[in-house]
Each structure stands twice: as structure tokens, then as C-alpha cells.
Design a protein around this motif. Structure first.
Motif, PDB file in Angstrom:
ATOM      1  N   VAL A   1       0.836  -1.193   0.000  1.00  0.00           N
ATOM      2  CA  VAL A   1       0.000   0.000   0.000  1.00  0.00           C
ATOM      3  C   VAL A   1       0.879   1.254   0.000  1.00  0.00           C
ATOM      4  CG1 VAL A   1      -1.681   1.338   1.346  1.00  0.00           C
ATOM      5  CG2 VAL A   1      -2.012  -1.117   1.020  1.00  0.00           C
ATOM      6  N   ARG A   2       1.769   1.343   1.001  1.00  0.00           N
ATOM      7  CA  ARG A   2       2.636   2.519   1.116  1.00  0.00           C
ATOM      8  C   ARG A   2       4.026   2.017   1.466  1.00  0.00           C
ATOM      9  NH1 ARG A   2       5.111   6.537   0.123  1.00  0.00           N
ATOM     10  NH2 ARG A   2       4.829   8.579   1.109  1.00  0.00           N
ATOM     11  N   THR A   3       4.974   2.196   0.555  1.00  0.00           N
ATOM     12  CA  THR A   3       6.296   1.640   0.810  1.00  0.00           C
ATOM     13  C   THR A   3       7.218   2.708   1.410  1.00  0.00           C
ATOM     14  OG1 THR A   3       6.937   2.000  -1.506  1.00  0.00           O
ATOM     15  CG2 THR A   3       6.025  -0.148  -0.918  1.00  0.00           C
ATOM     16  N   SER A   4       8.377   2.250   1.906  1.00  0.00           N
ATOM     17  CA  SER A   4       9.235   3.131   2.705  1.00  0.00           C
ATOM     18  C   SER A   4      10.465   3.619   1.955  1.00  0.00           C
ATOM     19  CB  SER A   4       9.653   2.391   3.986  1.00  0.00           C
ATOM     20  OG  SER A   4      10.287   1.158   3.661  1.00  0.00           O
ATOM     21  N   ASN A   5      10.562   3.314   0.655  1.00  0.00           N
ATOM     22  CA  ASN A   5      11.716   3.777  -0.126  1.00  0.00           C
ATOM     23  C   ASN A   5      11.595   5.280  -0.403  1.00  0.00           C
ATOM     24  OD1 ASN A   5       9.487   2.524  -1.722  1.00  0.00           O
ATOM     25  ND2 ASN A   5      10.518   3.501  -3.438  1.00  0.00           N
ATOM     26  N   PRO A   6      12.739   5.946  -0.650  1.00  0.00           N
ATOM     27  CA  PRO A   6      12.721   7.413  -0.839  1.00  0.00           C
ATOM     28  C   PRO A   6      11.785   7.874  -1.949  1.00  0.00           C
ATOM     29  CG  PRO A   6      14.984   6.617  -0.630  1.00  0.00           C
ATOM     30  CD  PRO A   6      14.116   5.393  -0.691  1.00  0.00           C
ATOM     31  N   GLY A   7      11.678   7.114  -3.031  1.00  0.00           N
ATOM     32  CA  GLY A   7      10.857   7.553  -4.164  1.00  0.00           C
ATOM     33  C   GLY A   7       9.448   6.978  -4.162  1.00  0.00           C
ATOM     34  N   ALA A   8       9.019   6.433  -3.030  1.00  0.00           N
ATOM     35  CA  ALA A   8       7.714   5.765  -2.957  1.00  0.00           C
ATOM     36  C   ALA A   8       6.574   6.681  -3.381  1.00  0.00           C
ATOM     37  CB  ALA A   8       7.471   5.254  -1.541  1.00  0.00           C
TER      38      ALA A   8
ATOM     39  N   ARG B   1       6.339   8.921  -5.707  1.00  0.00           N
ATOM     40  CA  ARG B   1       6.204   9.334  -7.105  1.00  0.00           C
ATOM     41  C   ARG B   1       4.834   8.986  -7.686  1.00  0.00           C
ATOM     42  NH1 ARG B   1       9.834  10.654 -11.418  1.00  0.00           N
ATOM     43  NH2 ARG B   1       8.508  11.115 -13.210  1.00  0.00           N
ATOM     44  N   PHE B   2       4.378   7.785  -7.434  1.00  0.00           N
ATOM     45  CA  PHE B   2       3.034   7.401  -7.899  1.00  0.00           C
ATOM     46  C   PHE B   2       2.061   7.228  -6.720  1.00  0.00           C
ATOM     47  CE2 PHE B   2       6.030   5.397 -11.046  1.00  0.00           C
ATOM     48  CZ  PHE B   2       5.974   6.451 -11.942  1.00  0.00           C
ATOM     49  N   GLN B   3       2.554   6.730  -5.586  1.00  0.00           N
ATOM     50  CA  GLN B   3       1.674   6.450  -4.446  1.00  0.00           C
ATOM     51  C   GLN B   3       1.061   7.721  -3.854  1.00  0.00           C
ATOM     52  OE1 GLN B   3       3.965   3.977  -1.671  1.00  0.00           O
ATOM     53  NE2 GLN B   3       4.771   2.810  -3.395  1.00  0.00           N
TER      54      GLN B   3
ATOM     55  N   LEU C   1       0.344  10.571  -5.570  1.00  0.00           N
ATOM     56  CA  LEU C   1      -0.495  11.346  -6.495  1.00  0.00           C
ATOM     57  C   LEU C   1      -1.892  11.459  -5.896  1.00  0.00           C
ATOM     58  CD1 LEU C   1       0.564   9.744  -9.904  1.00  0.00           C
ATOM     59  CD2 LEU C   1       1.066  12.084  -9.143  1.00  0.00           C
TER      60      LEU C   1
ATOM     61  N   TYR D   1      -2.270   5.894  -2.628  1.00  0.00           N
ATOM     62  CA  TYR D   1      -2.151   4.836  -1.615  1.00  0.00           C
ATOM     63  C   TYR D   1      -3.392   4.764  -0.733  1.00  0.00           C
ATOM     64  CZ  TYR D   1      -0.640   8.200   2.062  1.00  0.00           C
ATOM     65  OH  TYR D   1      -0.573   9.226   2.961  1.00  0.00           O
TER      66      TYR D   1
ATOM     67  N   GLN E   1      16.178   1.203   8.411  1.00  0.00           N
ATOM     68  CA  GLN E   1      15.646   2.212   7.505  1.00  0.00           C
ATOM     69  C   GLN E   1      15.198   3.482   8.226  1.00  0.00           C
ATOM     70  OE1 GLN E   1      13.053   0.680   4.220  1.00  0.00           O
ATOM     71  NE2 GLN E   1      13.815  -1.337   4.765  1.00  0.00           N
TER      72      GLN E   1
END
Lengths: 316, 316
Positions: free
Chosen positions: A168-175, A177-179, A181, A189, A244
Motif C-alpha cells: 500500500v505505502r512503501t518506505s523507499n525514498p521515491g515511494a 512518485r506514484f503512491q 499522487l 495509496y 531504515q
């Protein structure tokens, strides 16, 4: 047959902690003794790596099985050694189940229709470890293709007493970009979360939690609180603790008052503890297993001190 | 080392068609002779299925290798037979490469950071078939986690002369649930497409097409036209032709004027042609291989008659 939610809840209560140990074997971080033994026993490079990953994961399982309810092997590292890795992953999963652990296979699969069914039948063993070649209790899956592509996974999971964790919602720096919007006043998300709550509520029956869980990063505590409210029937899997940057307090909103409703994952922070302070100085590589045990105990204590998981200890 | 775009373009021009054959073995649709031979040669159920899938796919490869530039094995069906299926998939990919085909492994992987690297190293062999255990030329991947999670795939692909196909717009009935959400005046799939064009343009060098492709369903021709315009450097993979209802004319907008820029996939319509009219009556199960050949020739002729792929034939 017991549902995934029932089995998970029983395991979390029995161990008195929501700590989840991620099995992410990384070649360059393995203890030398394991690498050397694998080199002496195998011939091809793929076999060496697969054998080393299997031994490393088995020994971690033996250490943590008495302390935590669940482990999460990462399929990608096993696949990187080729088909030998596929066999090693199956044996690691089986070893963890034999040790009484809930196994969440982190493979992030996703496809349409009968293809989704094929993935589900490969990984979701659920209540019967003989029901699938990779005999996991639960599987991580990707929602981008739409809810109809998740339904074959949900059907198999429900039929077998297995579970799912949807990204649903990830923890990477670029998460974001689409989540992140925003459509119709809500983030993407949030839209995904709303759909997952529907699926989970359908499968929850009379229990609080359904067969459909969600992966939600711990790096943004306010989002975690929002998502817990949107998804009251959805068991959460929270990555991002420890390595992280997420703290135990950041995960507090994920739990219900009894300390259920979330698993908190640590991978590197546990399995490669011997490479990090304070464990590196206290133990060093020769005692890497003692470092795993100490890091596991510290994580459990941290969660019990700073989250509603304290209730699990009180009720134990 | 040649880039994926160069190798793909050469293969498409050499065969004079953009037809892509999807290798989706389904147990219940296999010819009886293959099932029976596998049963007599293997012991466990997993071995029987894996062996049957391998023989079936090898024989299809032998039939189509002279006619089409590429095949697309679907990883899920092989994974459904367990680790034996993982070996079978590796051998099928190798057999296709030995037959001179471009191989797109349809595994829809996706994960963050070093985990993405592990998947990339497992599947993306690119120009050197010995560079990865599953020696594909290209891999399908999922963008939901964000562009930063695609970058490890792009780095490996670029370094090895391999390609990627990112899921942008899928052809399943519920694809729109998240892909069609509108943010900042554009659909989510349009946002994904814009990001893919950036990645493809970076990797294109002086050529028209980069290492980053996109999966775009043929079921909505107007969307295909829109996405072709948004992504001029992105090679497309178009599912949905034939069995899923898309026609050759629906795919016309995907091509450039030389007939390059898109592969059109058919899976069931080719490999199980013997089960469908007009091939069932003309050939029947005993001549299933002749049915595969006839369906392949018909698809090639259809694309040449109704799309800019006609230019490939003229230039052959």
C-alpha cells in the motif's frame, strides 16, 4: 482449518511480541565460516551461494524461533542464485514452519486472472504446509494491476487459511512518485487502502482481521495512523524499523489496544547484527549467532516498552 | 555489446514481423501426448508438470523460431510447479535463445534497492546468455513502488544490453481501478508513462528506442495512441491481441512508420490453437503443432495487412 488471522494472532500472543525477522541473505555480508563451508561443499557458484543462504537462514531460524512469531524470507535473494536458490528457499520456508513460525514469503508477485492463480498456488500453503511448493503462510503482492487481479490471490488464501500483504505505502525514498499522487482528494495509496479494507472486511468473518493485510512503511508515522483508521480489518506489515530509520514509537499507531494488528519487521538489523554497533564490539563475527539473539531480544524489549505491544506481554 | 533496442530491431526486421508468442503453458489445455509422456518419465506430480511444460514450450519454440522474433515465457506457470519449474523455465529460456529468439521473461517483478538488483541479476542476461541464471533478454516489471525502485533494473539492463517492459496500462477488466485515477489532470498510467519516457530517453543514446519499454494493453486503441505519443522512445509490448479481444487494427498506433516500436503478443491464440476454430477442425489435437504453425502464420499476415508492420515485409 484455521484462518491466517487466527493463526497469526495465536502466534503473536504466544511469543508476546509482534517482532518479525526478515531473512534477506546478502552474499557480501555473510559470516566467513558459512561462505567457506559452502565453498567446500558445492561446485558451481550458484550452488555455493544457494547453500550458504540456506544454512545462514536455517541457523537464524533456529535462534529466533523461540522468541518471535514469524519470519519473512525475501525471494529475490534466493532467485538471484538461480533454480538452486528456488530449492533453497523452499527448504528454508519448510524449516521455519517446522520450527513453529509463521512464514511470510516476500515475493511481491502480481498478475492477472489465471496467472495470479498460478502464483497463489505456488506460494500460499496456509494451514497445510503440503498445499504449495513454497509452503508460506502468507505472500506479499502488488496492487497496481487492479483489485480484480488480487481476487484470485484472496480466493486461494481464504480457501487455504493463508494471508496476503498488499503493498500500500512503501518506505523507499521515491515511494511517493506514484503512491502520493492525489485523485478525488485522496492519495493513490489511500485509494488502494480503501480497496484493501473492503477485501479484508469480507474475509474477516467474526474476527477483527481478515486474510488481506497491507505493507505500510514506518517512515511516516502520520500516514501510518491515517492508514490504520482507513483499514481497521487489515493486518499490517511494517518495514523500515531499525536500519531504515523508523523507531518503535513510529509504529505505535499500527496496533490495536491488545497489541495485535501489526507485525514490525527488521531484517539487516537482526540478521547482520554482528556487523553493527553495539553488537559488533560485544560479539564480533565469531559470535554472530549471539549477536542475532541479542538484537532480537533488544527489538522485542523496545517494542514492548514503546508500543501497545506491551499488552501482549501483560497478557502472556 | 549491442543494446536491447538494437538486437530487438534487428530480430524484428530479420523476421519481418512484430509478432510475439507468449509461452503460457496451462496444464488442463496441454496435448494429451505430452501429458502422458511426462507421466511416464517423472515421479512426483511437480516433476510431471514441469517436464510437460518444458517439452511443450520447447516444441513451440522449434515451430515458431523461424517465423517470429521473440517469445515471452510466463514465469507464474513454471513457479506453480515449484522449484522443478524454476529449472524448466531456465531451460526453456535457454532453448529459445539457442534458437535465435529474443526472450522476454514475463515475471512482473518489483522491489526496492538491492532487492531490485537481485531480481535484475537473476533474469536480465541481455547480450550474454551466460550472464544470468534465467537468461532472458528482457523482463517485465511493476512500477507501483516508484521510479527509484526501477533504476537498479535499468542499470543492470543497460550494463548487459538487456531490456525492461514496465507495466503502464494493463488489459484486464479492473485495470482502471488505480491506473485510471486522475491526478493533476492526468491519469496515473499517464504519469507512469511520462516517467518511463524519461528513463527510456536517457538510455536510448542515438537510437530511437531505449532499454525501458512499456506494457500497454490493446483493448483501448485511443489510450494506445495517447501513450505512443507520450513515450516516443519506449518500445511497447502489447498484450490483448486475439484471445483478449484486441484486433490488429487496434494496435496500429503503437508502431512507427518503419513498423518498429512494438511487439504484439498472442499466447493462447497461438499455443493452444488446436483447441479453437478454425484450427480445431482443420488440425485437431493430433496435429497440434501444425495448428501452432498455421495460427502463427495467420497472425503475421494479419499484422502485415492491417498495421504499419507492413513496412517490415517491404524492407525485408
Amino acid at each position: 482449518m484455521k484462518t491466517y488471522a487466527e493463526r497469526l494472532q495465536a502466534a503473536v500472543q504466544a511469543k508476546g511480541t509482534p517482532a518479525l525477522v526478515g531473512l534477506d541473505p546478502r552474499w557480501e555480508q555473510l559470516p566467513t565460516e558459512i561462505v567457506e563451508r559452502a565453498r567446500s561443499a558445492a561446485t558451481t557458484e550458484s550452488e555455493v551461494v544457494a547453500r550458504a543462504y540456506e544454512e545462514f537462514c536455517r541457523r537464524i531460524i533456529d535462534i529466533v524461533a523461540g522468541r518471535v512469531p514469524a519470519v519473512k524470507p525475501q525471494a529475490a535473494f534466493f532467485e538471484a542464485c538461480g533454480p538452486e536458490g528456488a530449492f533453497a528457499l523452499a527448504r528454508v520456508i519448510r524449516h521455519a514452519r517446522d520450527a513453529g513460525l509463521i512464514v511470510i514469503c516476500d515475493a511481491k508477485r502480481g498478475d492477472i486472472g489465471s496467472t495470479a492463480e498460478a502464483y497463489a498456488s505456488a506460494y500460499l500453503a496456509g494451514d497445510d504446509p503440503d498445499a504449495a511448493p513454497w509452503a508460506a503462510d502468507a505472500l506479499t503482492i502488488n496492487p497496481y494491476l487492479g483489485v480484480d487481479t488480487l481476487e484470485p490471490f484472496v480466493r486461494t488464501a481464504t480457501a487455504r487459511g493463508a494471508g496476503l500483504y498488499v503493498l500500500v505505502r512503501t518506505s523507499n525514498p521515491g515511494a511517493g512518485r506514484f503512491q502520493d499522487l492525489t485523485a478525488d482528494g485522496q492519495t493513490v495509496y489511500h485509494h488502494v487502502a480503501t480497496a484493501m479494507e473492503e477485501l479484508a472486511a469480507e474475509s474477516a468473518g467474526e474476527g477483527q482481521y481478515g486474510a488481506v493485510g497491507a505493507v505500510v512503511g514506518a517512515t511516516y508515522p502520520s500516514e501510518l495512523e491515517e492508514l490504520r483508521q482507513v483499514m481497521p480489518h487489515v493486518p499490517l506489515l511494517i518495514p523500515g524499523y531499525g536500519s531504515q530509520g523508523g523507531t518503535s514509537a513510529d509504529t505505535a499507531a499500527a496496533f490495536d489496544e491488545d497489541g495485535h494488528g501489526a507485525l514490525i519487521n527488521s531484517s539487516r538489523g537482526i540478521i547482520f547484527a554482528y556487523r553493527r554497533e553495539p553488537y559488533a564490539e560485544a560479539f564480533g563475527e565469531s559470535q554472530w549467532e549471539a549477536a542475532v539473539d541479542a538484537a532480537t531480544r533488544d527489538m522485542i524489549a523496545d517494542l514492548a516498552a514503546n508500543t501497545p505491544a506491551a499488552a501482549l506481554v501483560a497478557n502472556k
